[in-house]
Design an enzyme around this catalytic site. Structure first.
Site, PDB file in Angstrom:
ATOM      1  N   LYS A  68     -30.368 -36.388  23.506  1.00 35.37           N
ATOM      2  CA  LYS A  68     -30.964 -36.182  22.103  1.00 35.37           C
ATOM      3  C   LYS A  68     -29.554 -35.831  21.152  1.00 35.37           C
ATOM      4  O   LYS A  68     -29.815 -36.351  20.098  1.00 35.37           O
ATOM      5  CB  LYS A  68     -31.956 -35.030  22.265  1.00 35.37           C
ATOM      6  CG  LYS A  68     -33.252 -35.389  22.807  1.00 35.37           C
ATOM      7  CD  LYS A  68     -34.320 -34.294  22.486  1.00 35.37           C
ATOM      8  CE  LYS A  68     -35.536 -34.753  23.279  1.00 35.37           C
ATOM      9  NZ  LYS A  68     -36.686 -34.098  22.904  1.00 35.37           N
ATOM     10  N   ASP A 106     -40.021 -33.524  17.223  1.00 37.33           N
ATOM     11  CA  ASP A 106     -40.226 -32.525  17.976  1.00 37.33           C
ATOM     12  C   ASP A 106     -40.573 -31.272  17.113  1.00 37.33           C
ATOM     13  O   ASP A 106     -41.779 -30.630  17.188  1.00 37.33           O
ATOM     14  CB  ASP A 106     -39.309 -32.017  18.898  1.00 37.33           C
ATOM     15  CG  ASP A 106     -39.062 -33.003  19.914  1.00 37.33           C
ATOM     16  OD1 ASP A 106     -39.911 -33.610  20.485  1.00 37.33           O
ATOM     17  OD2 ASP A 106     -37.809 -33.053  20.568  1.00 37.33           O
TER      18      ASP A 106
END
Lengths: 289, 289
Positions: B74, B110
């Site tokens: 990420k 997220d």
């Protein structure tokens, strides 16, 4: 038949890369074959300009198992794989990339597909005089494959492009044991070559859809017992093949080479015998529609 | 439901990249959603080590529409895309890459997924005292998103790792208007923070399968009217949430954030509203089995 929801994290991916790819039959052919054998594979199409980056990406993506490489990337692709079979290095192009955990093998199935099409038709190559019309990429793949496997007495090549003709002749002479003859495509040379040929393999785009009503070979030049193989497969029967068939010659459509190159790719992708009739049916359905 | 044979040359490809990816639910979730809306998309999983090469490959493959990026890529993925939204640059990681004809947009879902989970549960953030337990990647994404969108009065962060804690505190203080407090996670600080918090968001792996019988928060510290949100979703109800629910508190499972981040990715991939119940059902079926 599997459905899309059955795609799992384990599903292996194959793809055709080329430019354009919008009309490719490969996704339909390979997905039907995967489904018929219940194999955990899926096949997609990617239009690609930067073939080096596309192949680098394939290497980095573990489940990316195989690529079919088509125009205009067959030559460039060869530079970006790790291992290339000797015959494909001589041909100078590949149409298939296989990833074994990121180690990339490049190979060609066009030549072997043509050889298999001839063998499936019961045509022996050994000791024969093969006339190739055209010296482009497909002709290179077929000529090297025949010379390396079929044992023809002579391969004669005619093309209007003398640079390509001389390059292929030099490469074949250096790379194989077969006697290679070549001449610029003229009426005179075509008459003489047709008088000697046992097997004629047409490797130019002449007669391809939408310009279907033309052929390189005047029907008067056909002789009984010749076999005529046209790598063009749109239409399924070109004018060249229709003329030859009308004279009673054995003819082989390019669709046989097309199906066989896909079969050989499928078997490299999956390691299992291809469902030949399934793949043939998909091709025939699409080409007749 | 589409079947694999319906994959065409036009089919757009999405994939999760990470390492490992074998247990990812994303292919099941997204393929079910594509199928339910009859969208010409397919979603696969690629284990990847070299994220830069994988993203370069995505850029080169025209039909490669989107990536879900998971651990450990990420942070690195952010370096390889062309455009990153401001909040995601501050967070320092992305979980989504969208290709618009080879121009790559990186973004995170997220934080927005957590914000949507709170909103869906009817929890107002505005003016509230939010306690975050943990200062890792998920905490960063959630804290920046809440600070930028929800308007909490205070965000207090506790972690045992003082380096991560100080970094996140400094970045949040520089990047948002919200009052940020932070302290090393000690019994004393936890007692004090719990006495002030309206909303507790647990962002550490404590309580995750297979070590399910542990929780950071002694039940004695819960107060009525607190909301407890645990980003862990295996099990669906962690010990933290079970303890809080036993005390009568409102609880939100991490599965809500997980579903919502997938919904937000789906809508970026396709440009259409996600079939929320289809996606939720796939997640719930998998997590209960």
């Amino acid at each position: 038949m599997e459905n899309m929801r059955s795609i799992k994290t384990s599903t292996r991916v194959c793809a055709i890369i080329g430019n354009p790819v919008a009309h490719s039959l490969s996704p339909a052919i390979h997905n039907a074959a995967f489904a018929s054998l219940d194999l955990d594979f899926v096949y997609v199409a990617f239009r690609v300009e930067d073939v080096g980056q596309a192949i680098a990406g394939m290497r980095a993506m573990e489940n990316f198992r195989g690529m079919s490489v088509t125009i205009p990337h067959k030559i460039e692709a060869l530079k970006h794989v790790d291992v290339v079979e000797a015959v494909d290095r001589r041909i100078g192009s590949i149409n298939t990339v296989i990833s074994d955990n990121g180690k990339l093998l490049g190979l060609g199935t066009d030549g072997p597909g043509a050889l298999k099409a001839l063998a499936d038709a019961g045509v022996a190559i050994n000791g024969k005089n093969v006339l190739m019309l055209g010296a482009g990429g497909a002709a290179r793949a077929i000529a090297f494959t025949l010379a390396g496997n079929g044992g023809p007495a002579v391969i004669e090549i005619l093309d209007i492009n003398e640079t390509m003709l001389q390059q292929l002749t030099a490469d074949l002479t250096a790379g194989t044991e077969t006697v290679i003859k070549s001449n610029k495509m003229t009426d005179h040379c075509l008459v003489e070559a047709m008088s000697l040929a046992d097997i004629i393999i047409h490797c130019t785009p002449v007669g391809m859809h939408p310009r279907e009503r033309v052929s390189i070979v005047p029907p008067v030049l056909f002789r009984p017992d010749q076999v005529v193989f046209d790598i063009v497969y749109t239409p399924l029967e070109t004018k060249l093949l229709a003329d030859a068939r009308a004279k009673g010659l054995q003819v082989i459509s390019g669709v046989e080479m097309f199906i066989n190159q896909a079969i050989l790719q499928f078997e490299r992708f999956t390691g299992v015998d291809a469902p030949v009739e399934v793949m043939r049916n998909v091709v025939m359905e699409h080409l007749k529609s």
